[in-house]
Structure formats: structure tokens, C-alpha cells
Design an enzyme around this catalytic site. Structure first.
Site, mmCIF file in Angstrom:
data_model
loop_
_atom_site.group_PDB
_atom_site.id
_atom_site.type_symbol
_atom_site.label_atom_id
_atom_site.label_comp_id
_atom_site.label_asym_id
_atom_site.label_seq_id
_atom_site.Cartn_x
_atom_site.Cartn_y
_atom_site.Cartn_z
ATOM 1 N N ASP A 199 26.436 -40.891 47.981
ATOM 2 C CA ASP A 199 25.512 -39.757 47.979
ATOM 3 C C ASP A 199 24.090 -40.299 47.842
ATOM 4 O O ASP A 199 23.881 -41.388 47.308
ATOM 5 C CB ASP A 199 25.780 -38.840 46.775
ATOM 6 C CG ASP A 199 27.032 -37.990 46.950
ATOM 7 O OD1 ASP A 199 27.526 -37.853 48.086
ATOM 8 O OD2 ASP A 199 27.514 -37.453 45.929
ATOM 9 N N ARG A 206 25.673 -38.957 56.767
ATOM 10 C CA ARG A 206 25.703 -37.519 56.459
ATOM 11 C C ARG A 206 24.236 -37.073 56.375
ATOM 12 O O ARG A 206 23.480 -37.605 55.559
ATOM 13 C CB ARG A 206 26.398 -37.276 55.122
ATOM 14 C CG ARG A 206 26.300 -35.802 54.677
ATOM 15 C CD ARG A 206 26.533 -35.634 53.177
ATOM 16 N NE ARG A 206 27.875 -35.965 52.766
ATOM 17 C CZ ARG A 206 28.181 -36.368 51.527
ATOM 18 N NH1 ARG A 206 27.248 -36.502 50.595
ATOM 19 N NH2 ARG A 206 29.426 -36.646 51.206
HETATM 20 C C1 LIG Z 1 28.548 -31.794 52.083
HETATM 21 C C2 LIG Z 1 27.185 -31.864 51.476
HETATM 22 C C3 LIG Z 1 26.807 -33.011 50.802
HETATM 23 C C4 LIG Z 1 25.532 -33.105 50.251
HETATM 24 N N1 LIG Z 1 25.122 -34.295 49.707
HETATM 25 C C5 LIG Z 1 23.831 -34.415 49.304
HETATM 26 C C6 LIG Z 1 23.312 -35.670 48.884
HETATM 27 O O1 LIG Z 1 23.999 -36.694 48.842
HETATM 28 N N2 LIG Z 1 22.016 -35.722 48.499
HETATM 29 C C7 LIG Z 1 21.188 -34.610 48.539
HETATM 30 O O2 LIG Z 1 19.997 -34.723 48.226
HETATM 31 N N3 LIG Z 1 21.673 -33.425 48.911
HETATM 32 C C8 LIG Z 1 22.957 -33.296 49.303
HETATM 33 N N4 LIG Z 1 23.413 -32.068 49.731
HETATM 34 C C9 LIG Z 1 22.597 -30.840 49.472
HETATM 35 C C10 LIG Z 1 21.579 -30.583 50.545
HETATM 36 O O3 LIG Z 1 20.559 -31.547 50.498
HETATM 37 C C11 LIG Z 1 20.955 -29.186 50.369
HETATM 38 O O4 LIG Z 1 20.290 -29.151 49.149
HETATM 39 C C12 LIG Z 1 21.944 -28.045 50.420
HETATM 40 O O5 LIG Z 1 22.936 -28.266 51.375
HETATM 41 C C13 LIG Z 1 21.215 -26.720 50.786
HETATM 42 O O6 LIG Z 1 20.590 -26.840 52.038
HETATM 43 P P1 LIG Z 1 21.168 -26.187 53.392
HETATM 44 O O7 LIG Z 1 21.109 -27.254 54.436
HETATM 45 O O8 LIG Z 1 22.482 -25.598 53.178
HETATM 46 O O9 LIG Z 1 20.079 -25.167 53.850
HETATM 47 P P2 LIG Z 1 19.248 -24.028 53.097
HETATM 48 O O10 LIG Z 1 18.128 -23.716 54.014
HETATM 49 O O11 LIG Z 1 18.938 -24.410 51.701
HETATM 50 O O12 LIG Z 1 20.294 -22.833 53.059
HETATM 51 C C14 LIG Z 1 20.756 -22.180 54.221
HETATM 52 C C15 LIG Z 1 21.688 -21.048 53.820
HETATM 53 O O13 LIG Z 1 22.869 -21.609 53.218
HETATM 54 C C16 LIG Z 1 23.306 -20.835 52.119
HETATM 55 N N5 LIG Z 1 23.193 -21.656 50.882
HETATM 56 C C17 LIG Z 1 22.558 -22.843 50.742
HETATM 57 N N6 LIG Z 1 22.701 -23.318 49.492
HETATM 58 C C18 LIG Z 1 23.420 -22.397 48.826
HETATM 59 C C19 LIG Z 1 23.894 -22.314 47.505
HETATM 60 N N7 LIG Z 1 23.645 -23.253 46.594
HETATM 61 N N8 LIG Z 1 24.612 -21.214 47.157
HETATM 62 C C20 LIG Z 1 24.900 -20.238 48.063
HETATM 63 N N9 LIG Z 1 24.461 -20.266 49.343
HETATM 64 C C21 LIG Z 1 23.736 -21.327 49.720
HETATM 65 C C22 LIG Z 1 22.412 -19.630 52.079
HETATM 66 O O14 LIG Z 1 23.021 -18.636 52.865
HETATM 67 C C23 LIG Z 1 21.153 -20.134 52.732
HETATM 68 O O15 LIG Z 1 20.385 -19.104 53.282
HETATM 69 C C24 LIG Z 1 24.670 -31.975 50.317
HETATM 70 C C25 LIG Z 1 25.052 -30.826 50.998
HETATM 71 C C26 LIG Z 1 26.277 -30.760 51.586
HETATM 72 C C27 LIG Z 1 26.629 -29.523 52.351
#
Ligand SMILES: Cc1cc2nc3c(=O)[nH]c(=O)nc-3n(C[C@H](O)[C@H](O)[C@H](O)COP(=O)(O)OP(=O)(O)OC[C@H]3O[C@@H](n4cnc5c(N)ncnc54)[C@H](O)[C@@H]3O)c2cc1C
Length: 312
Positions: free
Chosen positions: A136, A187
Site C-alpha cells: 500500500d 494499483r
Molecule cells: C482497493 C483500494 C485500495 C486503496 N489503497 C490505497 C493506498 O494504498 N493508498 C492510498 O493513499 N489510498 C488508497 N485507497 C484510497 C483512495 O486513495 C481514495 O482515498 C478512495 O478510494 C476514495 O476515492 P475514490 O477514487 O473512490 O473517489 P472519490 O471521488 O473520493 O469518491 C467517488 C464516490 O465513491 C464513493 N465513496 C468514496 N469513498 C467512500 C467512502 N469512504 N464511503 C462511502 N462511499 C465512498 C462515493 O459515492 C463518492 O461520491 C485505496 C482505494 C481502493 C479502492
């Protein structure tokens, strides 16, 4: 602006040990307790049960034993031993062999050489058992060292091994070239950490634009990339890019977090895409949980409602 303020607030709360202890006492107490929406449980059997449920719905999994920012080598050694036990338990359970780890959990803040040693122990156990291991990505203070450790171990021959890049950071364009050049799996995420203006985009629109750009490069030049987002716009763009460039659904996968947008997860599976669900578990769930609240303040209402209905 609200995005930034809420992320800052939840990051500050996440650092509170008192709140962490309090929440840990109540958040997982019952099957209906509030933290269970995002965290599979505190124990390995609970995580394995959750993984089986996800797999039964036609999705793939990666398991994350929660923990980060350990402050001494004993804790780092203990986390490493626990990870090795998790690997053995997954192998015995017959679920998919895929784990995600954080370098600060393995002692990166205390001693880099020990963290590398600990990661090697995990890779040595995981590799022969057919596991894929993903590091991660943590806050920008760790980007350089994480990529350096990743590249070193990759060049030592650990290839069932991938990394995470964050679209929010300006440097990611360069980093993507480096990792694509190695032929390693990326990722791509937007980035979960509160970052300063000097290193990262501050506006959601700029992060989204960077994500879209990087995603296209990754899908065309990368090796089996993971498009890790719940954003329907990004997912739509990925599907369109794949169609326009003749990239079959076997050339990439979507990844989402346990408990987030289950409707979208199911829709993508039904449409024939591979979806991997990131399943976090373990006792140290508070910082992870707070990052999820910070991303979507509406989740706070969900927590309040479940606390009210969970009293007693
Ligand atoms: C499999 C996976 C692994 C990850 N690993 C890392 C990592 O190693 N390092 C790192 O910095 N980040 C990691 N992340 C987190 C990532 O950086 C984002 O902070 C997170 O995914 C929210 O961004 P989004 O792309 O979903 O878009 P956003 O623009 O934040 O959200 C888009 C839509 O998704 C939904 N959504 C998003 N988050 C939530 C929530 N918490 N609860 C409910 N609905 C939500 C909502 O409907 C929102 O409108 C990971 C995410 C995923 C999916």
C-alpha cells in the site's frame, strides 16, 4: 474546500489515542456495530469468512491486516509474524492468495533495513505459496522510500509483487513511467492522505483530471493494472478507454474497498469485469476507519445512526 477541511479534521482525530481506544471498545462489539461496515472484523477467521462472502459474489479479494506507524522494532517484528500467520491461514482456508501490506507497519519509521528485512520475510513465505503481495502507499513522506524499496526487491527477483500510485501527487507521472518500465503491476488510487500544496493537487477536479490521465497511460502501457476507485466517472472512462483501444476485460481489474459502493461492485461483475475487494481486518482499525469517514462525511451520519441503534 469542504473536502480538504473534512480530510484534515478526520486525520487529526485519527491520531488521537484516547478516541482510538474508545472507538475500539465499541466499534466492533456486535455484528451491527458501526465499524463493521468497512472492516471485516478483528480476527483472521472473521476476515476469511468475509473473503468467502465476497468471493461467493463473484469477486476477488486482497486481505489487509490493519496496522501502521509502529514505533519500535518489537511491534514491527510482531506485525511481521502476524502477517506470516495470516499467509498460512489463508493458504489453509483455500481462499484467494492476495495480501496488501504497509511498510510503516513493518517498522519503516524506526529502521529502514529492518522494514526491508520484514518485508522480505513476508515475500519469502508468500511467494512459494503462490501469493500476490501489494505494498500500500502511505503519505507522501514515504513515497520515495517505498518506491525505492519496491524497486530494489523487484530487481532481486520478487515479481508477484506490486505497488500503489496516488494520482493526487504531482510526482506520480514520473513514478508511473518508472514502474511501467519495470513491468510491475500498479494499483492506481486518488490518494487518501492530507497532503501539502507543494506536493499534491488540492482540488478534487485536479485530482480527478490527473487520475483520468494516469489511468489511460497505465491501461495502455502497464501490466495488468488495478483501477482502484469508486468514482463512476473514472470507471466509465476506463471502460470507454478499454473499448476504444481494444483492451479486453482480462487486461485490467477494478478494485474497491470493503463496504463501499457494493452496488457498483455488483454491477461491474454482472457486466463481465474483474472486481477485487480490499478487505481490511484487525484490531488496529481506527486510522483506516477515520480515513474512510474523511472521504465521505455522509458516513458520519451512518455511524451516528448505528451507534444510536446499537446502545446497550
Ligand atoms: C482497493 C483500494 C485500495 C486503496 N489503497 C490505497 C493506498 O494504498 N493508498 C492510498 O493513499 N489510498 C488508497 N485507497 C484510497 C483512495 O486513495 C481514495 O482515498 C478512495 O478510494 C476514495 O476515492 P475514490 O477514487 O473512490 O473517489 P472519490 O471521488 O473520493 O469518491 C467517488 C464516490 O465513491 C464513493 N465513496 C468514496 N469513498 C467512500 C467512502 N469512504 N464511503 C462511502 N462511499 C465512498 C462515493 O459515492 C463518492 O461520491 C485505496 C482505494 C481502493 C479502492
Amino acid at each position: 474546500m469542504l473536502d480538504r477541511a473534512s480530510k484534515t479534521f478526520f486525520h487529526l482525530v485519527a491520531q488521537s489515542r484516547t478516541l482510538g481506544k474508545l472507538a475500539s471498545r465499541f466499534g466492533m462489539r456486535k455484528p451491527s456495530s458501526f465499524a463493521r461496515r468497512f472492516i471485516a472484523g478483528e480476527t483472521v477467521p472473521e476476515a476469511i469468512e468475509a473473503a468467502r462472502g465476497v468471493q461467493a459474489r463473484g469477486m476477488k479479494i486482497t486481505l489487509d491486516l490493519l496496522g501502521e506507524s509502529v514505533t519500535n522494532l518489537d511491534e514491527a517484528d510482531a506485525a511481521t509474524r502476524q502477517y506470516v500467520e495470516v499467509i498460512d491461514a489463508i493458504a489453509r482456508a483455500g481462499i484467494e492468495r492476495n495480501i496488501s501490506v504497509k511498510l510503516t507497519q513493518l517498522g519503516l519509521d524506526v529502521d529502514k533495513a529492518s522494514a526491508i528485512d520484514n518485508l522480505r520475510k513476508i515475500l519469502e513465505r508468500a511467494g512459494p505459496a503462490g501469493f500476490f503481495v501489494r505494498i500500500d502507499m502511505e503519505s507522501s513522506a514515504y513515497t520515495e522510500v517505498t518506491l525505492e524499496i519496491f524497486e530494489t526487491l523487484w530487481r532481486h527477483g520478487y515479481h508477484e509483487f506490486g505497488v500503489v500510485l496516488q494520482a493526487a501527487l504531482y510526482r506520480t507521472e514520473r513514478d508511473l513511467q518508472l514502474v511501467n518500465g519495470l513491468g510491475a503491476r500498479v494499483r492506481l488510487v486518488k490518494g487518501a492522505y492530507q497532503e501539502p500544496k507543494a506536493v499534491a493537487h488540492q482540488k478534487k477536479a485536479d485530482v480527478d483530471a490527473a487520475y483520468a490521465r494516469l489511468m489511460k497511460t497505465l491501461m495502455t502501457d502497464g501490466r495488468y493494472p488495478a483501477i482502484a476507485t469508486h468514482d463512476p466517472v473514472m470507471i466509465g472512462l476506463a471502460r470507454q478507454w478499454a473499448r476504444e483501444h481494444d483492451l479486453g476485460a482480462d487486461r485490467f481489474e477494478f478494485q474497491m474497498l470493503y463496504g463501499v459502493r457494493r452496488d457498483l461492485q455488483a454491477m461491474l461483475v454482472a457486466a463481465g469485469y474483474t472486481v477485487r475487494v480490499y478487505i481490511p481486518f484487525g484490531r488496529q482499525w481506527f486510522p483506516y476507519f477515520m480515513r474512510r469517514l474523511g472521504e465521505r462525511p455522509a458516513n458520519v451520519m451512518f455511524v451516528i445512526r448505528s451507534i444510536l441503534s446499537d446502545r446497550g
